[in-house]
Design an enzyme around this catalytic site. Sequence first.
Site, short mmCIF file in Angstrom:
data_model
loop_
_atom_site.label_atom_id
_atom_site.label_comp_id
_atom_site.label_asym_id
_atom_site.label_seq_id
_atom_site.Cartn_x
_atom_site.Cartn_y
_atom_site.Cartn_z
N THR A 1 -9.99 -97.56 25.65
CA THR A 1 -10.40 -96.96 26.92
C THR A 1 -9.20 -96.55 27.76
OG1 THR A 1 -12.38 -98.35 26.93
CG2 THR A 1 -11.66 -97.46 29.06
N TYR B 1 -6.44 -95.47 27.11
CA TYR B 1 -5.66 -94.29 26.69
C TYR B 1 -6.46 -92.99 26.71
CZ TYR B 1 -2.43 -97.87 25.37
OH TYR B 1 -1.57 -98.94 25.45
N GLU C 1 -14.03 -78.90 26.74
CA GLU C 1 -13.36 -79.30 25.50
C GLU C 1 -14.11 -78.73 24.31
OE1 GLU C 1 -12.88 -83.56 25.49
OE2 GLU C 1 -11.63 -83.53 27.27
N HIS D 1 -8.59 -86.49 15.21
CA HIS D 1 -8.35 -85.57 16.33
C HIS D 1 -7.38 -84.50 15.82
CE1 HIS D 1 -7.39 -83.99 20.26
NE2 HIS D 1 -8.28 -84.79 20.80
N ARG E 1 -14.35 -80.72 16.66
CA ARG E 1 -13.16 -81.36 16.09
C ARG E 1 -13.07 -81.37 14.58
NH1 ARG E 1 -12.53 -86.46 19.96
NH2 ARG E 1 -11.98 -85.08 21.67
N HIS F 1 -8.84 -90.85 15.01
CA HIS F 1 -9.05 -90.96 16.46
C HIS F 1 -10.26 -91.80 16.84
CE1 HIS F 1 -8.78 -89.65 20.59
NE2 HIS F 1 -10.01 -89.17 20.57
N ARG G 1 -18.52 -86.72 16.41
CA ARG G 1 -18.72 -86.90 17.86
C ARG G 1 -18.25 -85.70 18.65
NH1 ARG G 1 -15.28 -89.03 22.15
NH2 ARG G 1 -13.63 -89.21 20.61
P1 FAD Z 1 -12.13 -100.40 23.70
O1 FAD Z 1 -11.85 -99.70 24.96
O2 FAD Z 1 -11.26 -100.10 22.56
O3 FAD Z 1 -12.06 -101.96 23.98
C1 FAD Z 1 -12.11 -102.87 22.92
C2 FAD Z 1 -11.84 -104.25 23.47
O4 FAD Z 1 -12.16 -105.22 22.49
C3 FAD Z 1 -10.40 -104.50 23.85
O5 FAD Z 1 -10.39 -105.22 25.05
C4 FAD Z 1 -9.88 -105.37 22.71
O6 FAD Z 1 -8.83 -106.22 23.06
C5 FAD Z 1 -11.12 -106.16 22.40
N1 FAD Z 1 -11.15 -106.75 21.06
C6 FAD Z 1 -11.09 -106.10 19.87
N2 FAD Z 1 -11.15 -106.98 18.86
C7 FAD Z 1 -11.26 -108.21 19.41
C8 FAD Z 1 -11.33 -109.53 18.91
N3 FAD Z 1 -11.29 -109.79 17.60
N4 FAD Z 1 -11.42 -110.56 19.78
C9 FAD Z 1 -11.43 -110.34 21.12
N5 FAD Z 1 -11.34 -109.11 21.66
C10 FAD Z 1 -11.26 -108.07 20.82
N6 FAD Z 1 -13.38 -90.81 24.67
C11 FAD Z 1 -13.93 -90.03 25.62
O7 FAD Z 1 -15.15 -90.04 25.82
N7 FAD Z 1 -13.13 -89.22 26.37
C12 FAD Z 1 -11.79 -89.15 26.21
O8 FAD Z 1 -11.11 -88.43 26.92
C13 FAD Z 1 -11.21 -89.94 25.20
N8 FAD Z 1 -9.87 -89.89 24.97
C14 FAD Z 1 -9.32 -90.75 24.07
C15 FAD Z 1 -7.94 -90.76 23.91
C16 FAD Z 1 -7.34 -91.68 23.06
C17 FAD Z 1 -5.86 -91.69 22.88
C18 FAD Z 1 -8.16 -92.60 22.34
C19 FAD Z 1 -7.54 -93.60 21.42
C20 FAD Z 1 -9.53 -92.56 22.46
C21 FAD Z 1 -10.12 -91.65 23.34
N9 FAD Z 1 -11.50 -91.61 23.51
C22 FAD Z 1 -12.04 -90.80 24.46
C23 FAD Z 1 -12.36 -92.58 22.85
C24 FAD Z 1 -12.68 -93.70 23.86
O9 FAD Z 1 -11.55 -93.97 24.63
C25 FAD Z 1 -13.12 -94.97 23.16
O10 FAD Z 1 -14.08 -94.69 22.20
C26 FAD Z 1 -13.71 -95.94 24.17
O11 FAD Z 1 -12.82 -96.14 25.22
C27 FAD Z 1 -14.05 -97.24 23.49
O12 FAD Z 1 -14.41 -98.17 24.45
P2 FAD Z 1 -14.88 -99.60 24.01
O13 FAD Z 1 -15.17 -100.36 25.24
O14 FAD Z 1 -15.93 -99.47 22.99
O15 FAD Z 1 -13.62 -100.21 23.24
C1 SIN Z 2 -9.08 -85.75 24.23
O1 SIN Z 2 -8.69 -85.85 25.38
O2 SIN Z 2 -8.84 -84.81 23.48
C2 SIN Z 2 -9.90 -86.87 23.68
C3 SIN Z 2 -11.28 -86.72 24.10
C4 SIN Z 2 -12.18 -87.55 23.26
O3 SIN Z 2 -11.75 -88.22 22.33
O4 SIN Z 2 -13.38 -87.52 23.54
#
Ligand code: FAD
Ligand code: SIN
Length: 536
Positions: A46, A48, A119, A247, A295, A356, A391
């Site tokens: 999240t 990043y 996008e 990506h 993508r 990605h 996605r």
């Molecule tokens: P995360 O945010 O990855 O959180 C996972 C959590 O689980 C972390 O706190 C981690 O420490 C914890 N965890 C993992 N394993 C364990 C364990 N074994 N024990 C305890 N804790 C654990 N999506 C969009 O919609 N828009 C964007 O602009 C976008 N840009 C992106 C840019 C980048 C560089 C990346 C990498 C992804 C991007 N995405 C984007 C995708 C999006 O950010 C993620 O899919 C989303 O944030 C995932 O959220 P989440 O809460 O599921 O997991």
């Molecule tokens: C990006 O900013 O290109 C990432 C957006 C996303 O993964 O949804």
Amino acid sequence: MSKLTTDVLILGSGVAGLTLAIKTARKLPDHKIMVLTKTDEGESNTRYAQGGVAAVWDLDKDNFEKHIADTLDAGDGLCKEDVVRIVVEEGPERVRELIGWGAHFDKEKNQDAYDLAREGGHSEHRILHFKDLTGWEIQRTLMEEAKKHPNIQVLEHYFALDFITQHHLGRMVIRVTPGIECYGCYALNKKNNAIDTILSRVTVCCTGGGGQVYKATTNPVIATGDGVAMTYRAKGRVENMEFMQFHPTSLYNPAGENPSFLVSEAVRGHGGILKSAEGEEFMQHYDERLSLAPRDIVARAIDSEMKKRGTDCMYLDCRHIGEKDFIEHFPTIHAKCLKIGVNPAKDMIPVVPACHYMCGGIMVDAMGRSSIQRLYAAGECSSTGLHGANRLASNSLLEALVFAHRIAQEIPEKINDWQLQNNVPDWNAEGTMEPKEMVLITQSMKELKEVMSYYVGIVRSNQRLKRALDRLYLLYQETEELYQTTSISPQLMELRNLITIAYLITRSAAHRRESRGLHFTTDYPEQLDFKEFSVL
Ligand code: FAD
Ligand code: SIN
């Protein structure tokens, strides 16, 4: 070794985990909500996220039907339409709540209206963003909001190892056993190396993606697919794992870095054009939407051009955008480019695809329920049916917000049906020793990433998949032996989890005898008429 108890156990402190914690804490002020996170609270995928969060906002130009159509189109026939409708229609309200908690999104100059970006695959401007740091802003907002609730306890540096089920009570549990239940998890407290038993009335897995299974990924090092692997080990259902999203544009850095730095799709939405080193455009050969096609299409086009030309990268030309404008919208990307000697005002930005996003994951229904009772999943570790075979950009943050809300609606209604399971044994570490050679783990990790990158990447074939499965089996056997004989470390567990993720991706890819969305195989380049999820 300690025994901890909680009413609601949430694994992960990204957008899904923290949104759920806040919402559940509000609805159940007298109940304990425990959030486990394996490093610092703020470290997640999240944090990043760059581009932003997609939501129908400008009703003069946009509407739900358009967002739904774009999502279905990107998903290449495999989205669950009812889920797409839920997320698109409930999404704007969830984003408004986030704004109510203090999240800032950029506005148009001197106006109240939000500056909506566009996008790949979106037919309208509908991406709310905070410069190129949207994820950072969301993570900040959620962490601050969560602190306002005294019944939320965040345990940092706690690594969840395995879900506790009837298996740990000595019963036989196999994948088809009916009524498997989750009673919490075992977790390694990294501060004292003790393995604690955490008992909960209900558990929600929000552990994010598994991009670290590939050599080049935009995902931070925490993204090792732990929750998906834990669910699979607990005999829960996992689906659609062949659809790993690459990506198209991570920054090509000859020095190599993990993670790879992302050059947001919003840069193309703002006018950036994909070109070859010679300055020729090439996307017209692949899709009429050019650099803003979905993508899967753009990543495959770049991969194909690189292979044809024998080059290490392609380029994103932003020179026409204007330096001031570029810096204003993409300050982080600009600063990073300068750091590696690329000035976007004068030079084309070298880019290369990188893993990605994990479109598949823990199979859940429209309320986030997994196939294991008392275990829910939300965010990137889950497979809701929203993304199908690919996605749509910026739909991930939206999905996490919507599903966290849905789960938070259901838990209070059911919490009294679930009691703590008290006769769970402590973790059994008998007969294990401290690992003598870390190289056994680090080298296997390197091998794993090589296998996946060379044989199960953007383009696949039967032969490559078979070779990958053979190599993975060897890595699996060696790692299981280490696991049986040495004491638990996060590195060993991450390797073990990533091997499971790799296996699930490769097995699902081998099952799919067609090319669809993110899965392309030279042996079956066409799509089949019938459309099905691959469930393992
Ligand atoms: P995360 O945010 O990855 O959180 C996972 C959590 O689980 C972390 O706190 C981690 O420490 C914890 N965890 C993992 N394993 C364990 C364990 N074994 N024990 C305890 N804790 C654990 N999506 C969009 O919609 N828009 C964007 O602009 C976008 N840009 C992106 C840019 C980048 C560089 C990346 C990498 C992804 C991007 N995405 C984007 C995708 C999006 O950010 C993620 O899919 C989303 O944030 C995932 O959220 P989440 O809460 O599921 O997991
Ligand atoms: C990006 O900013 O290109 C990432 C957006 C996303 O993964 O949804």
